[in-house]
Design a protein around this motif. Structure first.
Motif, mmCIF file in Angstrom:
data_model
loop_
_atom_site.group_PDB
_atom_site.id
_atom_site.type_symbol
_atom_site.label_atom_id
_atom_site.label_comp_id
_atom_site.label_asym_id
_atom_site.label_seq_id
_atom_site.Cartn_x
_atom_site.Cartn_y
_atom_site.Cartn_z
ATOM 1 N N ALA A 23 5.615 27.851 1.716
ATOM 2 C CA ALA A 23 5.369 27.429 3.102
ATOM 3 C C ALA A 23 6.419 26.417 3.552
ATOM 4 O O ALA A 23 6.939 26.507 4.671
ATOM 5 N N ARG A 24 6.748 25.453 2.700
ATOM 6 C CA ARG A 24 7.772 24.461 3.064
ATOM 7 C C ARG A 24 9.134 25.126 3.164
ATOM 8 O O ARG A 24 9.920 24.819 4.069
ATOM 9 N N ALA A 25 9.457 26.044 2.270
ATOM 10 C CA ALA A 25 10.731 26.751 2.331
ATOM 11 C C ALA A 25 10.834 27.538 3.637
ATOM 12 O O ALA A 25 11.892 27.560 4.269
ATOM 13 N N ASP A 26 9.736 28.159 4.066
ATOM 14 C CA ASP A 26 9.725 28.883 5.335
ATOM 15 C C ASP A 26 9.989 27.945 6.509
ATOM 16 O O ASP A 26 10.740 28.287 7.426
ATOM 17 N N GLU A 27 9.381 26.751 6.489
ATOM 18 C CA GLU A 27 9.602 25.761 7.555
ATOM 19 C C GLU A 27 11.080 25.382 7.636
ATOM 20 O O GLU A 27 11.652 25.308 8.723
ATOM 21 N N ILE A 28 11.670 25.127 6.474
ATOM 22 C CA ILE A 28 13.078 24.719 6.440
ATOM 23 C C ILE A 28 13.972 25.854 6.939
ATOM 24 O O ILE A 28 14.843 25.643 7.786
ATOM 25 N N ALA A 29 13.755 27.064 6.436
ATOM 26 C CA ALA A 29 14.596 28.198 6.823
ATOM 27 C C ALA A 29 14.534 28.447 8.323
ATOM 28 O O ALA A 29 15.557 28.739 8.949
ATOM 29 N N PRO A 72 35.435 44.042 3.928
ATOM 30 C CA PRO A 72 34.125 43.490 3.574
ATOM 31 C C PRO A 72 33.183 44.562 3.048
ATOM 32 O O PRO A 72 33.399 45.756 3.247
ATOM 33 N N TYR A 73 32.146 44.108 2.396
ATOM 34 C CA TYR A 73 31.169 45.008 1.791
ATOM 35 C C TYR A 73 30.372 45.753 2.846
ATOM 36 O O TYR A 73 30.182 46.944 2.773
ATOM 37 N N SER A 74 29.888 45.023 3.840
ATOM 38 C CA SER A 74 28.995 45.597 4.828
ATOM 39 C C SER A 74 29.750 46.345 5.917
ATOM 40 O O SER A 74 30.768 45.889 6.410
ATOM 41 N N ALA A 75 29.218 47.500 6.310
ATOM 42 C CA ALA A 75 29.797 48.255 7.413
ATOM 43 C C ALA A 75 29.234 47.789 8.750
ATOM 44 O O ALA A 75 29.701 48.209 9.791
ATOM 45 N N THR A 76 28.233 46.909 8.715
ATOM 46 C CA THR A 76 27.647 46.397 9.951
ATOM 47 C C THR A 76 28.481 45.234 10.465
ATOM 48 O O THR A 76 29.365 44.726 9.770
ATOM 49 N N LYS A 77 28.176 44.777 11.665
ATOM 50 C CA LYS A 77 28.945 43.671 12.234
ATOM 51 C C LYS A 77 28.589 42.331 11.596
ATOM 52 O O LYS A 77 29.400 41.422 11.589
ATOM 53 N N ASP A 78 27.368 42.180 11.079
ATOM 54 C CA ASP A 78 26.969 40.905 10.468
ATOM 55 C C ASP A 78 27.453 40.800 9.029
ATOM 56 O O ASP A 78 27.451 41.780 8.288
ATOM 57 N N HIS A 79 27.872 39.600 8.654
ATOM 58 C CA HIS A 79 28.328 39.319 7.299
ATOM 59 C C HIS A 79 27.754 37.992 6.850
ATOM 60 O O HIS A 79 27.362 37.166 7.674
ATOM 61 N N LEU A 80 27.734 37.779 5.551
ATOM 62 C CA LEU A 80 27.276 36.510 5.011
ATOM 63 C C LEU A 80 28.278 35.433 5.400
ATOM 64 O O LEU A 80 29.459 35.523 5.079
ATOM 65 N N ALA A 81 27.803 34.432 6.144
ATOM 66 C CA ALA A 81 28.683 33.385 6.665
ATOM 67 C C ALA A 81 28.628 32.099 5.838
ATOM 68 O O ALA A 81 29.570 31.320 5.850
ATOM 69 N N GLY A 82 27.525 31.870 5.159
ATOM 70 C CA GLY A 82 27.387 30.657 4.372
ATOM 71 C C GLY A 82 26.014 30.597 3.742
ATOM 72 O O GLY A 82 25.175 31.472 3.947
ATOM 73 N N PHE A 83 25.791 29.551 2.956
ATOM 74 C CA PHE A 83 24.507 29.421 2.279
ATOM 75 C C PHE A 83 24.155 27.957 2.081
ATOM 76 O O PHE A 83 25.022 27.078 2.080
ATOM 77 N N PHE A 84 22.870 27.716 1.897
ATOM 78 C CA PHE A 84 22.342 26.406 1.541
ATOM 79 C C PHE A 84 21.336 26.612 0.422
ATOM 80 O O PHE A 84 20.467 27.484 0.517
ATOM 81 N N LEU A 85 21.457 25.844 -0.623
ATOM 82 C CA LEU A 85 20.491 25.859 -1.711
ATOM 83 C C LEU A 85 19.535 24.709 -1.464
ATOM 84 O O LEU A 85 19.970 23.557 -1.305
ATOM 85 N N ILE A 86 18.241 25.033 -1.387
ATOM 86 C CA ILE A 86 17.249 23.992 -1.128
ATOM 87 C C ILE A 86 16.224 23.961 -2.250
ATOM 88 O O ILE A 86 16.079 24.928 -3.009
ATOM 89 N N GLU A 87 15.502 22.864 -2.336
ATOM 90 C CA GLU A 87 14.382 22.728 -3.256
ATOM 91 C C GLU A 87 13.181 22.405 -2.400
ATOM 92 O O GLU A 87 13.183 21.417 -1.660
ATOM 93 N N ALA A 88 12.153 23.247 -2.480
ATOM 94 C CA ALA A 88 10.953 23.069 -1.668
ATOM 95 C C ALA A 88 9.727 23.095 -2.579
ATOM 96 O O ALA A 88 9.717 23.791 -3.592
ATOM 97 N N LYS A 121 13.353 26.408 -6.172
ATOM 98 C CA LYS A 121 14.598 26.505 -5.421
ATOM 99 C C LYS A 121 14.651 27.801 -4.627
ATOM 100 O O LYS A 121 14.162 28.836 -5.064
ATOM 101 N N TYR A 122 15.286 27.700 -3.443
ATOM 102 C CA TYR A 122 15.453 28.829 -2.539
ATOM 103 C C TYR A 122 16.879 28.822 -2.016
ATOM 104 O O TYR A 122 17.489 27.761 -1.869
ATOM 105 N N LEU A 123 17.371 30.002 -1.699
ATOM 106 C CA LEU A 123 18.684 30.132 -1.096
ATOM 107 C C LEU A 123 18.495 30.566 0.351
ATOM 108 O O LEU A 123 17.790 31.536 0.626
ATOM 109 N N ILE A 124 19.078 29.804 1.260
ATOM 110 C CA ILE A 124 19.093 30.160 2.671
ATOM 111 C C ILE A 124 20.449 30.794 2.935
ATOM 112 O O ILE A 124 21.484 30.146 2.755
#
Length: 127
Positions: A101-107, A81-97, A2-5
């Motif tokens: 190499a397959r996880a990299d393709e999906i991401a 928010p936690y981060s002082a930068t402009k980017d923040h965690l917007a969402g996630f997907f849990l995948i099974e690869a 399993k991987y988290l995107i």
């Protein structure tokens, strides 16, 4: 395995789908935006059919986040928010690869204008 995107973005105002609220996505033509959303829906469909999509969720406005830090023997709450930068965690997907190499393709397919995609393996205890 399993991987988290993790999708990091900086929409203004905060909203979903986050791409619609970024200047990078707004700069695309209407046809390009339409193709992007169609490709994303197709990606989710393919991953679901193959059993590779476990789950996914968009996250709320980071300005409404709370932070908890351990200090002097107790948890101390502060506003996000936690981060002082402009980017923040917007969402996630849990995948099974089947492998990295397959996880990299999906991401790579999750990449979109105005977003950064982070791929992390789920900890299994093995080093």
């Amino acid at each position: 395995m399993k991987y988290l995107i993790l999708l990091h973005s900086h929409p203004e105002p905060w909203g979903h789908p986050v791409e619609e609220f970024t200047p990078e996505f707004a700069a695309l033509s209407a046809e390009e935006r339409e193709r992007h959303f169609a490709a994303f829906e197709a990606l989710l469909g393919r991953l679901h059919e193959k059993g590779e999509l476990v789950s996914g969720e968009p996250l709320g406005d980071p300005a409404k986040a709370s932070l908890y830090e351990y200090e002097s023997g107790a948890a101390k709450k502060s506003a996000g928010p936690y981060s002082a930068t402009k980017d923040h965690l917007a969402g996630f997907f849990l995948i099974e690869a089947k492998d990295q190499a397959r996880a990299d393709e999906i991401a790579a397919e999750f990449a979109a204008p105005g977003q950064t995609v982070e791929l992390r393996p789920i900890w299994t205890g093995a080093v």
